[in-house]
Scaffold this motif. Structure first.
Motif, PDB file in Angstrom:
ATOM      1  N   GLU A 100      20.722  -6.082  -6.165  1.00 35.65           N
ATOM      2  CA  GLU A 100      21.352  -5.993  -4.852  1.00 35.65           C
ATOM      3  C   GLU A 100      20.617  -6.960  -3.944  1.00 35.65           C
ATOM      4  N   PHE A 101      21.370  -7.719  -3.174  1.00 38.71           N
ATOM      5  CA  PHE A 101      20.784  -8.731  -2.299  1.00 38.71           C
ATOM      6  C   PHE A 101      21.463  -8.666  -0.946  1.00 38.71           C
ATOM      7  N   THR A 102      20.671  -8.720   0.110  1.00 40.93           N
ATOM      8  CA  THR A 102      21.216  -8.714   1.464  1.00 40.93           C
ATOM      9  C   THR A 102      20.468  -9.731   2.316  1.00 40.93           C
ATOM     10  N   ALA A 103      21.210 -10.558   3.009  1.00 42.68           N
ATOM     11  CA  ALA A 103      20.684 -11.396   4.077  1.00 42.68           C
ATOM     12  C   ALA A 103      21.403 -10.886   5.321  1.00 42.68           C
ATOM     13  N   GLU A 104      20.724 -10.106   6.118  1.00 42.80           N
ATOM     14  CA  GLU A 104      21.335  -9.372   7.236  1.00 42.80           C
ATOM     15  C   GLU A 104      22.275 -10.225   8.074  1.00 42.80           C
ATOM     16  N   GLY A 105      23.488  -9.714   8.256  1.00 41.74           N
ATOM     17  CA  GLY A 105      24.474 -10.349   9.101  1.00 41.74           C
ATOM     18  C   GLY A 105      25.195 -11.539   8.488  1.00 41.74           C
ATOM     19  N   VAL A 106      24.784 -11.951   7.251  1.00 33.09           N
ATOM     20  CA  VAL A 106      25.368 -13.141   6.653  1.00 33.09           C
ATOM     21  C   VAL A 106      25.991 -12.848   5.288  1.00 33.09           C
ATOM     22  N   PHE A 107      25.282 -12.119   4.445  1.00 34.85           N
ATOM     23  CA  PHE A 107      25.672 -12.038   3.043  1.00 34.85           C
ATOM     24  C   PHE A 107      25.145 -10.764   2.410  1.00 34.85           C
ATOM     25  N   ARG A 108      25.993 -10.111   1.606  1.00 34.65           N
ATOM     26  CA  ARG A 108      25.554  -8.986   0.771  1.00 34.65           C
ATOM     27  C   ARG A 108      26.187  -9.161  -0.608  1.00 34.65           C
ATOM     28  N   MET A 109      25.439  -8.812  -1.654  1.00 38.38           N
ATOM     29  CA  MET A 109      25.960  -8.922  -3.007  1.00 38.38           C
ATOM     30  C   MET A 109      25.327  -7.844  -3.879  1.00 38.38           C
ATOM     31  N   LEU A 110      26.144  -7.215  -4.704  1.00 38.01           N
ATOM     32  CA  LEU A 110      25.683  -6.243  -5.677  1.00 38.01           C
ATOM     33  C   LEU A 110      26.173  -6.727  -7.041  1.00 38.01           C
ATOM     34  N   THR A 111      25.236  -6.953  -7.961  1.00 38.07           N
ATOM     35  CA  THR A 111      25.578  -7.430  -9.297  1.00 38.07           C
ATOM     36  C   THR A 111      25.404  -6.298 -10.290  1.00 38.07           C
ATOM     37  N   SER A 112      26.406  -6.105 -11.129  1.00 29.94           N
ATOM     38  CA  SER A 112      26.360  -5.068 -12.154  1.00 29.94           C
ATOM     39  C   SER A 112      26.793  -5.673 -13.485  1.00 29.94           C
ATOM     40  N   ARG A 113      26.586  -4.918 -14.553  1.00 28.43           N
ATOM     41  CA  ARG A 113      27.011  -5.361 -15.876  1.00 28.43           C
ATOM     42  C   ARG A 113      28.270  -4.593 -16.246  1.00 28.43           C
ATOM     43  N   ASP A 114      29.291  -5.330 -16.701  1.00 30.00           N
ATOM     44  CA  ASP A 114      30.511  -4.651 -17.114  1.00 30.00           C
ATOM     45  C   ASP A 114      30.393  -4.175 -18.564  1.00 30.00           C
ATOM     46  N   LEU A 115      31.408  -3.518 -19.062  1.00 32.56           N
ATOM     47  CA  LEU A 115      31.332  -2.926 -20.391  1.00 32.56           C
ATOM     48  C   LEU A 115      31.257  -3.956 -21.500  1.00 32.56           C
ATOM     49  N   ASN A 116      31.578  -5.228 -21.220  1.00 35.72           N
ATOM     50  CA  ASN A 116      31.465  -6.291 -22.209  1.00 35.72           C
ATOM     51  C   ASN A 116      30.170  -7.082 -22.086  1.00 35.72           C
ATOM     52  N   GLY A 117      29.325  -6.702 -21.131  1.00 34.22           N
ATOM     53  CA  GLY A 117      28.058  -7.383 -20.948  1.00 34.22           C
ATOM     54  C   GLY A 117      28.069  -8.474 -19.907  1.00 34.22           C
ATOM     55  N   TYR A 118      29.219  -8.750 -19.270  1.00 31.46           N
ATOM     56  CA  TYR A 118      29.269  -9.774 -18.238  1.00 31.46           C
ATOM     57  C   TYR A 118      28.599  -9.287 -16.959  1.00 31.46           C
ATOM     58  N   ALA A 119      27.933 -10.204 -16.273  1.00 34.29           N
ATOM     59  CA  ALA A 119      27.389  -9.903 -14.954  1.00 34.29           C
ATOM     60  C   ALA A 119      28.492 -10.183 -13.936  1.00 34.29           C
ATOM     61  N   VAL A 120      28.889  -9.160 -13.208  1.00 34.81           N
ATOM     62  CA  VAL A 120      29.947  -9.273 -12.210  1.00 34.81           C
ATOM     63  C   VAL A 120      29.383  -8.788 -10.885  1.00 34.81           C
ATOM     64  N   ALA A 121      29.594  -9.566  -9.845  1.00 36.07           N
ATOM     65  CA  ALA A 121      29.067  -9.218  -8.536  1.00 36.07           C
ATOM     66  C   ALA A 121      30.208  -9.010  -7.555  1.00 36.07           C
ATOM     67  N   ILE A 122      30.015  -8.068  -6.660  1.00 41.22           N
ATOM     68  CA  ILE A 122      30.897  -7.960  -5.501  1.00 41.22           C
ATOM     69  C   ILE A 122      30.131  -8.521  -4.327  1.00 41.22           C
ATOM     70  N   SER A 123      30.855  -9.061  -3.368  1.00 42.66           N
ATOM     71  CA  SER A 123      30.161  -9.679  -2.260  1.00 42.66           C
ATOM     72  C   SER A 123      30.909  -9.536  -0.964  1.00 42.66           C
ATOM     73  N   GLU A 124      30.137  -9.742   0.084  1.00 43.78           N
ATOM     74  CA  GLU A 124      30.654  -9.831   1.440  1.00 43.78           C
ATOM     75  C   GLU A 124      29.906 -10.984   2.078  1.00 43.78           C
ATOM     76  N   ILE A 125      30.645 -11.999   2.501  1.00 45.63           N
ATOM     77  CA  ILE A 125      30.037 -13.179   3.137  1.00 45.63           C
ATOM     78  C   ILE A 125      30.600 -13.305   4.535  1.00 45.63           C
ATOM     79  N   ARG A 126      29.724 -13.525   5.484  1.00 38.92           N
ATOM     80  CA  ARG A 126      30.142 -13.766   6.870  1.00 38.92           C
ATOM     81  C   ARG A 126      29.608 -15.124   7.275  1.00 38.92           C
TER      82      ARG A 126
END
Length: 127
Positions: A100-126
């Motif tokens: 999990e990564f946060t740069a306050e007020g600019v960017f947030r991202m949470l990276t997880s592993r899917d069932l096939n082993g891929y790294a998939v991230a959700i994000s919010e960018i401002r």
């Protein structure tokens, strides 16, 4: 907020990579996103993020589950979401969280592993 998808890439040289993509017609980062270390840099496609770049060392430190992968295979698939908090809560309950990564007020991202082993991230960018 509009959902945006992009790729997060580890690169050998951030400055050279930004210059390369600028030569291809994309724009460099409007601002550095940093947590006090190397930081990440956003390559823009018009008003939308195209790539987030981080140095190979930064990527390996922040995403240790992918540290052993060759540089060209170090991609994390990122998906912009309209409701970051609700989506992140669902992922925390259902998947292995890698980072999990946060740069306050600019960017947030949470990276997880899917069932096939891929790294998939959700994000919010401002930007």
């Amino acid at each position: 907020m509009q959902a945006t998808s992009f790729a997060a890439l580890a690169v050998r040289d951030v400055t050279e990579t930004i210059a390369f993509y600028e030569r291809l017609g994309f724009t460099g980062p409007p601002a550095e996103v940093t947590d006090g270390t190397d930081g990440v840099h956003i390559i823009m496609n018009g008003d939308a993020p195209l790539f987030i770049l981080s140095s190979e060392a930064e990527f390996q430190r922040d995403t240790p589950a992918l540290a052993a992968q060759p540089l060209g295979a170090s991609c994390v698939f990122c998906v912009g979401v309209a409701d970051y908090d609700a989506t992140a809560a669902r992922i925390r309950d259902q998947a292995e969280v890698l980072q999990e990564f946060t740069a306050e007020g600019v960017f947030r991202m949470l990276t997880s592993r899917d069932l096939n082993g891929y790294a998939v991230a959700i994000s919010e960018i401002r930007v």
